[in-house]
Design a protein around this motif. Structure first.
Motif, PDB file in Angstrom:
ATOM      1  N   VAL A  32     -13.220  -1.619  -1.066  1.00  0.00           N
ATOM      2  CA  VAL A  32     -13.027  -0.173  -0.801  1.00  0.00           C
ATOM      3  C   VAL A  32     -12.016   0.502  -1.763  1.00  0.00           C
ATOM      4  CG1 VAL A  32     -14.458  -0.121   1.220  1.00  0.00           C
ATOM      5  CG2 VAL A  32     -12.048  -0.057   1.364  1.00  0.00           C
ATOM      6  N   GLU A  33     -12.225   1.556  -2.114  1.00  0.00           N
ATOM      7  CA  GLU A  33     -11.401   2.133  -2.815  1.00  0.00           C
ATOM      8  C   GLU A  33     -10.675   3.527  -1.984  1.00  0.00           C
ATOM      9  OE1 GLU A  33     -10.970   3.858  -7.397  1.00  0.00           O
ATOM     10  OE2 GLU A  33     -12.652   4.840  -6.158  1.00  0.00           O
ATOM     11  N   VAL A  34      -9.523   3.401  -1.968  1.00  0.00           N
ATOM     12  CA  VAL A  34      -8.579   4.289  -1.161  1.00  0.00           C
ATOM     13  C   VAL A  34      -7.454   4.744  -1.792  1.00  0.00           C
ATOM     14  CG1 VAL A  34      -9.448   3.209   1.012  1.00  0.00           C
ATOM     15  CG2 VAL A  34      -7.113   2.533   0.101  1.00  0.00           C
ATOM     16  N   ALA A  35      -7.088   5.997  -1.378  1.00  0.00           N
ATOM     17  CA  ALA A  35      -5.781   6.650  -2.042  1.00  0.00           C
ATOM     18  C   ALA A  35      -4.676   5.901  -0.908  1.00  0.00           C
ATOM     19  CB  ALA A  35      -5.830   8.135  -1.800  1.00  0.00           C
ATOM     20  N   ALA A  36      -3.413   5.666  -1.898  1.00  0.00           N
ATOM     21  CA  ALA A  36      -2.235   5.254  -1.340  1.00  0.00           C
ATOM     22  C   ALA A  36      -1.284   5.492  -1.957  1.00  0.00           C
ATOM     23  CB  ALA A  36      -2.581   3.796  -1.007  1.00  0.00           C
ATOM     24  N   TYR A  37       0.049   5.159  -1.519  1.00  0.00           N
ATOM     25  CA  TYR A  37       1.301   5.325  -2.270  1.00  0.00           C
ATOM     26  C   TYR A  37       1.558   3.838  -2.986  1.00  0.00           C
ATOM     27  CZ  TYR A  37       2.245   9.729  -0.039  1.00  0.00           C
ATOM     28  OH  TYR A  37       2.238  10.978   0.338  1.00  0.00           O
ATOM     29  N   VAL A  38       1.623   3.822  -4.208  1.00  0.00           N
ATOM     30  CA  VAL A  38       1.758   2.488  -4.785  1.00  0.00           C
ATOM     31  C   VAL A  38       3.145   2.485  -5.589  1.00  0.00           C
ATOM     32  CG1 VAL A  38       0.801   0.759  -6.489  1.00  0.00           C
ATOM     33  CG2 VAL A  38      -0.732   2.249  -5.105  1.00  0.00           C
ATOM     34  N   CYS A  39       4.027   1.392  -5.514  1.00  0.00           N
ATOM     35  CA  CYS A  39       5.305   1.285  -6.115  1.00  0.00           C
ATOM     36  C   CYS A  39       5.083   1.160  -7.668  1.00  0.00           C
ATOM     37  CB  CYS A  39       6.021   0.248  -5.724  1.00  0.00           C
ATOM     38  SG  CYS A  39       7.664  -0.142  -6.424  1.00  0.00           S
ATOM     39  N   ASP A  40       5.429   2.073  -8.516  1.00  0.00           N
ATOM     40  CA  ASP A  40       5.298   1.740  -9.979  1.00  0.00           C
ATOM     41  C   ASP A  40       5.903   0.627 -10.607  1.00  0.00           C
ATOM     42  OD1 ASP A  40       7.892   2.584 -10.012  1.00  0.00           O
ATOM     43  OD2 ASP A  40       7.470   4.228 -11.344  1.00  0.00           O
ATOM     44  N   THR A  41       6.664  -0.140  -9.866  1.00  0.00           N
ATOM     45  CA  THR A  41       7.614  -1.444 -10.408  1.00  0.00           C
ATOM     46  C   THR A  41       6.927  -2.754  -9.726  1.00  0.00           C
ATOM     47  OG1 THR A  41       9.762   0.020 -10.300  1.00  0.00           O
ATOM     48  CG2 THR A  41       9.610  -2.274 -10.399  1.00  0.00           C
ATOM     49  N   CYS A  42       6.812  -2.758  -8.663  1.00  0.00           N
ATOM     50  CA  CYS A  42       6.206  -4.066  -7.950  1.00  0.00           C
ATOM     51  C   CYS A  42       4.935  -3.974  -7.439  1.00  0.00           C
ATOM     52  CB  CYS A  42       7.272  -4.465  -6.900  1.00  0.00           C
ATOM     53  SG  CYS A  42       7.169  -3.471  -5.247  1.00  0.00           S
ATOM     54  N   ARG A  43       4.202  -2.804  -7.445  1.00  0.00           N
ATOM     55  CA  ARG A  43       2.818  -2.646  -7.022  1.00  0.00           C
ATOM     56  C   ARG A  43       2.625  -2.692  -5.494  1.00  0.00           C
ATOM     57  NH1 ARG A  43       2.419   0.258 -11.126  1.00  0.00           N
ATOM     58  NH2 ARG A  43       2.144  -0.700 -13.066  1.00  0.00           N
ATOM     59  N   GLU A  44       3.809  -2.961  -4.804  1.00  0.00           N
ATOM     60  CA  GLU A  44       3.555  -3.003  -3.239  1.00  0.00           C
ATOM     61  C   GLU A  44       2.890  -1.482  -2.957  1.00  0.00           C
ATOM     62  OE1 GLU A  44       3.752  -4.181   0.803  1.00  0.00           O
ATOM     63  OE2 GLU A  44       4.330  -5.521  -1.493  1.00  0.00           O
ATOM     64  N   PRO A  49      -1.398   6.657   7.722  1.00  0.00           N
ATOM     65  CA  PRO A  49      -1.913   6.162   9.075  1.00  0.00           C
ATOM     66  C   PRO A  49      -3.382   6.673   9.061  1.00  0.00           C
ATOM     67  CG  PRO A  49       0.239   7.446   9.532  1.00  0.00           C
ATOM     68  CD  PRO A  49      -0.097   7.330   7.973  1.00  0.00           C
ATOM     69  N   GLU A  50      -3.893   7.463   8.565  1.00  0.00           N
ATOM     70  CA  GLU A  50      -5.202   8.026   8.531  1.00  0.00           C
ATOM     71  C   GLU A  50      -5.923   6.752   7.818  1.00  0.00           C
ATOM     72  OE1 GLU A  50      -2.871  10.075   7.276  1.00  0.00           O
ATOM     73  OE2 GLU A  50      -2.748  11.338   9.198  1.00  0.00           O
ATOM     74  N   ARG A  53      -6.277   3.584   9.685  1.00  0.00           N
ATOM     75  CA  ARG A  53      -7.077   3.570  10.725  1.00  0.00           C
ATOM     76  C   ARG A  53      -8.587   3.378  10.164  1.00  0.00           C
ATOM     77  NH1 ARG A  53      -3.228   7.061  13.152  1.00  0.00           N
ATOM     78  NH2 ARG A  53      -4.103   8.732  12.004  1.00  0.00           N
ATOM     79  N   GLN A  54      -8.970   3.923   9.033  1.00  0.00           N
ATOM     80  CA  GLN A  54     -10.223   3.606   8.476  1.00  0.00           C
ATOM     81  C   GLN A  54     -10.403   2.246   7.871  1.00  0.00           C
ATOM     82  OE1 GLN A  54      -9.905   6.651   5.269  1.00  0.00           O
ATOM     83  NE2 GLN A  54     -10.804   8.227   6.348  1.00  0.00           N
ATOM     84  N   LEU A  55      -9.569   1.727   7.519  1.00  0.00           N
ATOM     85  CA  LEU A  55      -9.532   0.499   6.975  1.00  0.00           C
ATOM     86  C   LEU A  55      -9.767  -0.772   8.307  1.00  0.00           C
ATOM     87  CD1 LEU A  55      -6.843   0.090   4.257  1.00  0.00           C
ATOM     88  CD2 LEU A  55      -9.242   0.217   4.004  1.00  0.00           C
ATOM     89  N   ASP A  56      -8.990  -0.306   9.245  1.00  0.00           N
ATOM     90  CA  ASP A  56      -9.442  -1.180  10.656  1.00  0.00           C
ATOM     91  C   ASP A  56     -10.572  -0.868  10.990  1.00  0.00           C
ATOM     92  OD1 ASP A  56      -6.805  -2.187  10.897  1.00  0.00           O
ATOM     93  OD2 ASP A  56      -5.996  -0.681  12.105  1.00  0.00           O
ATOM     94  N   ARG A  57     -11.011   0.356  11.093  1.00  0.00           N
ATOM     95  CA  ARG A  57     -12.561   0.547  11.546  1.00  0.00           C
ATOM     96  C   ARG A  57     -13.515  -0.322  10.643  1.00  0.00           C
ATOM     97  NH1 ARG A  57     -11.582   6.297  10.991  1.00  0.00           N
ATOM     98  NH2 ARG A  57     -10.273   6.554  12.548  1.00  0.00           N
ATOM     99  N   ILE A  58     -13.472  -0.384   9.162  1.00  0.00           N
ATOM    100  CA  ILE A  58     -14.351  -1.068   8.369  1.00  0.00           C
ATOM    101  C   ILE A  58     -14.195  -2.579   8.895  1.00  0.00           C
ATOM    102  CG2 ILE A  58     -14.636  -1.828   6.149  1.00  0.00           C
ATOM    103  CD1 ILE A  58     -13.750   0.938   5.190  1.00  0.00           C
TER     104      ILE A  58
END
Length: 62
Positions: A32-44, A49-50, A53-58
């Motif tokens: 699935v594609e989701v919006a998230a904060y991604v580190c521009d250096t290491c890609r973590e 929280p929302e 929770r959606q990923l857990d439901r899936i």
């Protein structure tokens, strides 16, 4: 709460879409594609929280 910088390398976090591969409880694999904060250096990736929770439901849905 989302940190201002990456916990691992102190890089800058950027809000963007990212793909997540989920292994469901019934062994089905879903991407699935989701919006998230991604580190521009290491890609973590840091999920809100929302989104988490959606990923857990899936993952635990049948």
């Amino acid at each position: 709460m989302i940190p201002d910088s990456c916990s691992f390398c102190q890089g800058k976090l950027v809000w963007k879409n990212t793909d997540v591969a989920i292994q469901k409880a019934d062994s089905e694999r879903v991407v699935v594609e989701v919006a998230a904060y991604v580190c521009d250096t290491c890609r973590e990736v840091y999920y809100t929280p929302e989104v988490s929770r959606q990923l857990d439901r899936i993952a635990y849905s049948k």
